[in-house]
Design a protein around this motif. Structure first.
Motif, PDB file in Angstrom:
ATOM      1  N   ALA A  77     -16.023   9.561   2.643  1.00 27.26           N
ATOM      2  CA  ALA A  77     -17.195   9.006   3.394  1.00 27.26           C
ATOM      3  C   ALA A  77     -16.833   7.391   3.871  1.00 27.26           C
ATOM      4  CB  ALA A  77     -18.442   8.469   2.428  1.00 27.26           C
ATOM      5  N   ARG A  78     -15.332   7.110   3.583  1.00 31.53           N
ATOM      6  CA  ARG A  78     -15.018   5.493   3.983  1.00 31.53           C
ATOM      7  C   ARG A  78     -13.748   6.026   5.020  1.00 31.53           C
ATOM      8  NH1 ARG A  78     -11.458   3.611  -0.026  1.00 31.53           N
ATOM      9  NH2 ARG A  78     -11.012   5.493  -0.736  1.00 31.53           N
ATOM     10  N   GLU A  79     -13.687   4.754   5.951  1.00 32.51           N
ATOM     11  CA  GLU A  79     -12.594   4.615   6.847  1.00 32.51           C
ATOM     12  C   GLU A  79     -11.717   3.737   6.471  1.00 32.51           C
ATOM     13  OE1 GLU A  79     -13.075   4.730  11.340  1.00 32.51           O
ATOM     14  OE2 GLU A  79     -12.348   2.982  11.005  1.00 32.51           O
ATOM     15  N   VAL A  80     -10.206   4.214   6.406  1.00 29.06           N
ATOM     16  CA  VAL A  80      -9.192   3.484   5.655  1.00 29.06           C
ATOM     17  C   VAL A  80      -8.066   3.276   6.442  1.00 29.06           C
ATOM     18  CG1 VAL A  80      -9.991   4.095   3.171  1.00 29.06           C
ATOM     19  CG2 VAL A  80      -8.262   5.317   4.341  1.00 29.06           C
ATOM     20  N   LEU A  81      -7.112   2.272   6.123  1.00 32.81           N
ATOM     21  CA  LEU A  81      -5.766   2.056   6.689  1.00 32.81           C
ATOM     22  C   LEU A  81      -4.848   3.122   6.378  1.00 32.81           C
ATOM     23  CD1 LEU A  81      -4.247   0.117   8.722  1.00 32.81           C
ATOM     24  CD2 LEU A  81      -3.717  -0.796   6.745  1.00 32.81           C
ATOM     25  N   VAL A 105      -0.220  11.365   7.161  1.00 35.74           N
ATOM     26  CA  VAL A 105      -0.624   9.904   6.894  1.00 35.74           C
ATOM     27  C   VAL A 105      -0.745   9.594   5.602  1.00 35.74           C
ATOM     28  CG1 VAL A 105      -2.344   8.304   7.504  1.00 35.74           C
ATOM     29  CG2 VAL A 105      -2.001  10.002   9.165  1.00 35.74           C
ATOM     30  N   VAL A 106       0.023   8.595   5.157  1.00 37.33           N
ATOM     31  CA  VAL A 106      -0.061   8.212   3.680  1.00 37.33           C
ATOM     32  C   VAL A 106      -1.336   7.234   3.645  1.00 37.33           C
ATOM     33  CG1 VAL A 106       2.251   8.675   3.008  1.00 37.33           C
ATOM     34  CG2 VAL A 106       1.397   6.478   3.741  1.00 37.33           C
ATOM     35  N   VAL A 107      -2.299   7.290   2.623  1.00 35.42           N
ATOM     36  CA  VAL A 107      -3.201   6.307   2.493  1.00 35.42           C
ATOM     37  C   VAL A 107      -3.349   5.842   1.030  1.00 35.42           C
ATOM     38  CG1 VAL A 107      -4.950   7.430   4.121  1.00 35.42           C
ATOM     39  CG2 VAL A 107      -4.911   8.207   2.063  1.00 35.42           C
ATOM     40  N   ALA A 108      -4.213   5.119   0.654  1.00 29.61           N
ATOM     41  CA  ALA A 108      -4.135   4.523  -0.616  1.00 29.61           C
ATOM     42  C   ALA A 108      -4.582   5.476  -1.859  1.00 29.61           C
ATOM     43  CB  ALA A 108      -4.582   2.985  -0.700  1.00 29.61           C
ATOM     44  N   THR A 109      -4.159   6.260  -2.264  1.00 26.26           N
ATOM     45  CA  THR A 109      -4.598   7.486  -3.046  1.00 26.26           C
ATOM     46  C   THR A 109      -3.891   7.252  -4.439  1.00 26.26           C
ATOM     47  OG1 THR A 109      -3.337   9.286  -2.181  1.00 26.26           O
ATOM     48  CG2 THR A 109      -5.941   8.829  -1.565  1.00 26.26           C
ATOM     49  N   PRO A 118      -3.421  -7.615   2.156  1.00 25.91           N
ATOM     50  CA  PRO A 118      -4.733  -6.824   1.713  1.00 25.91           C
ATOM     51  C   PRO A 118      -5.555  -7.186   3.002  1.00 25.91           C
ATOM     52  CG  PRO A 118      -4.050  -8.230  -0.205  1.00 25.91           C
ATOM     53  CD  PRO A 118      -2.920  -8.462   0.979  1.00 25.91           C
ATOM     54  N   ALA A 119      -5.699  -8.259   3.722  1.00 28.36           N
ATOM     55  CA  ALA A 119      -6.217  -8.740   4.985  1.00 28.36           C
ATOM     56  C   ALA A 119      -5.873  -7.715   6.105  1.00 28.36           C
ATOM     57  CB  ALA A 119      -5.858  -9.956   5.452  1.00 28.36           C
ATOM     58  N   LEU A 149       2.952   8.028  -3.407  1.00 30.12           N
ATOM     59  CA  LEU A 149       3.556   7.345  -2.089  1.00 30.12           C
ATOM     60  C   LEU A 149       2.537   6.434  -1.223  1.00 30.12           C
ATOM     61  CD1 LEU A 149       5.635   7.325   0.123  1.00 30.12           C
ATOM     62  CD2 LEU A 149       4.991   9.340   1.248  1.00 30.12           C
ATOM     63  N   GLY A 150       1.334   7.089  -1.016  1.00 31.72           N
ATOM     64  CA  GLY A 150       0.311   6.210  -0.539  1.00 31.72           C
ATOM     65  C   GLY A 150      -0.109   4.901  -1.356  1.00 31.72           C
ATOM     66  N   GLU A 151      -0.225   5.192  -2.450  1.00 30.37           N
ATOM     67  CA  GLU A 151      -0.613   3.913  -3.428  1.00 30.37           C
ATOM     68  C   GLU A 151       0.486   2.923  -3.261  1.00 30.37           C
ATOM     69  OE1 GLU A 151      -1.018   3.229  -8.227  1.00 30.37           O
ATOM     70  OE2 GLU A 151      -0.077   4.802  -7.509  1.00 30.37           O
ATOM     71  N   MET A 152       1.639   3.044  -3.277  1.00 27.93           N
ATOM     72  CA  MET A 152       2.838   2.185  -2.954  1.00 27.93           C
ATOM     73  C   MET A 152       2.847   1.680  -1.715  1.00 27.93           C
ATOM     74  SD  MET A 152       5.479   0.669  -4.381  1.00 27.93           S
ATOM     75  CE  MET A 152       6.038   1.542  -5.814  1.00 27.93           C
ATOM     76  N   ALA A 153       2.731   2.685  -0.795  1.00 29.23           N
ATOM     77  CA  ALA A 153       2.938   2.170   0.547  1.00 29.23           C
ATOM     78  C   ALA A 153       2.011   0.852   1.209  1.00 29.23           C
ATOM     79  CB  ALA A 153       3.176   3.193   1.610  1.00 29.23           C
ATOM     80  N   LEU A 154       0.621   1.168   0.838  1.00 23.28           N
ATOM     81  CA  LEU A 154      -0.754   0.463   1.178  1.00 23.28           C
ATOM     82  C   LEU A 154      -0.740  -0.587   0.314  1.00 23.28           C
ATOM     83  CD1 LEU A 154      -2.328   1.236   3.587  1.00 23.28           C
ATOM     84  CD2 LEU A 154      -0.868   3.206   2.739  1.00 23.28           C
TER      85      LEU A 154
END
Length: 699
Positions: free
Chosen positions: A41-45, A7-11, A106-107, A96-101
């Motif tokens: 500690a968060r839950e992200v898309l 899974v790619v996330v906004a890192t 934003p909503a 990759l995650g930074e670009m994809a997310l």
């Protein structure tokens, strides 16, 4: 059975977690599924990139956390979209995650399944209410040039560079090409890109007029940063579901999810606004070409791309010269109208201190008396660029930037156009108390005031006095103000419009017959090698606002006030000879190995001090000495940016050049770990951030 989705996330790339992260799932997940996953500690898309059934070998199963939820109300993001994002992340040196997310609405990042279902239900309800029977729409007959271009588009096997003079009817070509896609493919979608938000309403109105009677009001959506988060999410969902057949937007729209994409139009493709200057510094124009290729390779239907401009970028022009793009020309204006004549005003022979020359004022008065309109272009807003004290040489320097605060007379403020810091105009010089502080230079606000006085005796055909108005970022800040000003101009309520470059491109002003360019000489001798190209494009685009009505084209003129009337740029401009100008500029660039004959990237560093910023850049350059391919690139010494301090942050940059795009990319990827490690250099203490800008527009 257990699955192990990546899974790619906004890192961000700077975190060292630029690639996909592995999670655990009790159900198989399709690539492209949107999921909610724990991150710290968060839950992200997140976005599922792959979902193998075998666990990864480099960590224990017990360490992997489970996927929290799957947003199964949305179909997965397509292979083409993920390939586009992966390429953009790789080419522009981002995670990759930074670009994809970052390219998703934003909503969308905060929605759960219940909220998403509610949004989708609302979208379906709107689509049902917007359904309408097919209604024939009256269309203008295409000119011979337009028909030739349309015939060529039907057999296109590469990107098309539509080189059409201003007023040649490029928009009608876009409309007809879109119509063909919607007619040939029931699920086909079209993406139309414009460089700036202020061009969106006019183009959207034309597309709605053509397609809404037949396809309904929801067939077209807009995507740009001026929309609210809810509006942007609604438009994105409509595009992703395929109910929106046409998406019209600014550069961000290149990343819209369009499963049926068959045509991409990039209007005013030369415009620098297509290149992002923050975050992932991508070029929407270049990504449009790549995305069309990806979609064509994937599906049974080709995806075509049209790059349209009266003054194409030299990169696109060179690509057409090499045969990589197909150049389609429309040199004539619709209705046989003439292009404006260029009148150069030699300011060396005008009264000393004159802002507008007497011949130009006389020509404007003639136009006003005939009921025609004038456009005055000055690419500097505010009343004056700086306030100064004659007694002690004090100037309105911004305390947070290495730039001056601009004087705005209307609200008596000094504003920094870089950091936004605003303060009241002082009653006296802050340093010596002198009451005589005066503005230096001129902005649109001052020209508007000056013209109102100079044209106070000019009258319109109905005997009423002439009206001068201004259109720039200050007058169009509030919602709806741009549309109101454009309507007033179209209805003839304004006789002289003063504006910045925002009025010089894309607008269809039918009654303007005179365009005047003021203070254009600075770009003739600028250190930026792209400055002549930008000036030529700006003046050509501005000239194109005149004489768009064939009945007025014979007396349309472009006046340019200059201290250097013999400059070669004006010789090409006088003949409307873009090919000659492009050939001269390309020859100069080839001799200097500048783009498109060489390839560049900038490494930028922001720090608390200029010494720290430059120490970081020079330190990572030294560390790259032994990298593979180092001999194929040139690293120049670190230097401050032209405006080196913004909002109390010092900025420096280092230019990286190579003769090969592939060699430059290989080096930049190999350099990335060293860029991360360089933050720990003792001499770089105080570094805030760094960024790689591939194919920069300003060096």
């Amino acid at each position: 059975m257990t699955y192990w989705p990546s899974v790619v996330v906004a890192t961000p790339a700077h975190s060292g977690l630029a690639g996909p992260l592995t999670y655990r799932s009790e159900q198989p997940l399709a690539a492209g599924n949107l999921v909610r996953v724990p991150l710290g500690a968060r839950e992200v898309l997140g976005i599922v990139w792959s979902c193998p059934s075998d666990p990864p070998a480099d960590c224990s199963k017990e360490q992997l956390r489970p996927v929290s939820a799957v947003l199964d109300g949305l179909m997965p993001l397509g292979d083409g979209w993920r390939q586009l994002v992966a390429f953009a992340a790789r080419y522009y040196q981002r995670g990759l995650g930074e670009m994809a997310l970052s390219v998703l609405p934003p909503a969308l990042r905060d929605l759960d399944n219940t909220q998403l279902a509610r949004r989708l239900k609302r979208l379906a309800k709107v689509n049902d209410s917007a359904a309408c029977p097919e209604t024939p729409v009256a269309r203008p007959q295409p000119s011979a040039e337009q028909q030739q271009v349309l015939d060529a588009l039907g057999t296109l096997d590469r990107p098309a560079l539509l080189y059409g003079s201003t007023g040649s009817g490029k928009t009608e070509v876009y409309l007809r090409a879109t119509e063909q896609v919607l007619q040939d493919d029931p699920g086909g979608q079209v993406l139309v890109l414009v460089p700036e938000i202020n061009l969106t309403p006019q183009l959207e109105a034309r597309f709605r007029q053509r397609f809404e009677p037949r396809h309904g009001s929801t067939a077209l959506v807009s995507l740009h940063s001026g929309m609210t988060p809810a509006q942007r999410l609604q438009a994105w969902l409509a595009a992703h579901a395929g109910t929106a057949r046409i998406v019209l937007g600014t550069r961000m729209a290149i990343f819209a999810s369009l499963p049926g994409l068959r045509l991409i139009v990039v209007d005013e493709e030369h415009d620098p606004s297509y290149k992002s200057q923050e975050g992932a510094r991508y070029s929407a124009r270049d990504l449009a070409v790549y995305r069309a290729k990806v979609e064509s390779d994937r599906g049974p239907h080709p995806c075509r791309v049209i790059l349209g401009s009266a003054t194409p970028s030299l990169e696109s022009w060179h690509a057409a010269e090499q045969g990589r793009y197909r150049r389609l020309a429309m040199p004539g204006r619709i209705g046989g109208g003439e292009l404006p004549r260029l009148r150069l005003v030699d300011m060396n022979h005008q009264p000393k201190g004159a802002t507008l020359s007497p011949p130009l004022l006389a020509a404007m008065e003639e136009r006003i008396a005939r009921g025609e309109q004038c456009l005055v272009l000055l690419n500097r807003r505010g009343y004056a660029p700086v306030l100064s004290c004659d007694a002690c040489a004090w100037k309105s320097q911004c305390p947070h930037c290495s730039a001056f605060q601009v004087f705005h007379k209307l609200d008596r403020t000094l504003r920094c156009h870089h950091c936004g810091f605003t303060r009241r105009v002082p009653r006296a010089c802050p340093d010596c108390g002198n009451l005589d502080i005066a503005p230096i230079g001129r902005g649109t606000e001052q020209i508007e005031e000056h013209l109102a006085g100079l044209l106070s005796r000019a009258v319109r055909p109905d005997g009423t006095p002439a009206r001068v108005a201004r259109m720039d970022a200050d007058t169009t800040r509030t919602k709806g103000s741009l549309e109101q000003q454009l309507q007033a101009l179209h209805e003839g309520e304004v006789d002289v419009l003063v504006g910045t470059q925002m009025v010089a491109k894309g607008h269809d002003f039918r009654r303007i017959t005179l365009v005047a360019g003021l203070n254009v000489d600075a770009a003739l001798f600028a250190s930026d090698y792209r400055a002549p190209e930008r000036l030529f494009a700006l003046l050509m685009q501005a000239a194109g606002r005149a004489g768009r009505d064939a009945g007025h084209s014979g007396r349309s003129e472009m006046w340019v006030q200059t201290w250097h009337p013999t400059h070669p740029l004006f010789a090409a401009l006088k003949k409307h000879d873009y090919p000659a100008f492009a050939a001269e500029q390309l020859a100069e660039r080839e001799a200097a190995a500048m783009p498109p004959f060489g390839y560049q990237a900038l490494l930028r560093a922001d720090a608390r001090t200029q010494d720290a910023a430059q120490a970081y850049l020079n330190g990572v350059a030294d560390a790259a000495a032994d990298l593979p391919g180092r001999d194929e690139v040139t690293l120049y010494p670190a230097v401050p940016l032209p405006i080196q301090r913004v909002a109390n942050v010092e900025r420096a940059q280092m230019l990286v050049e190579s003769h090969s795009r592939q060699a430059l990319q290989r080096f930049l990827w190999a350099w990335q770990p060293l860029l991360l490690q360089g933050r720990g250099l003792p001499e770089a203490r105080g570094l805030i951030r760094f960024a790689v800008d591939v194919d920069p527009l300003a060096v």
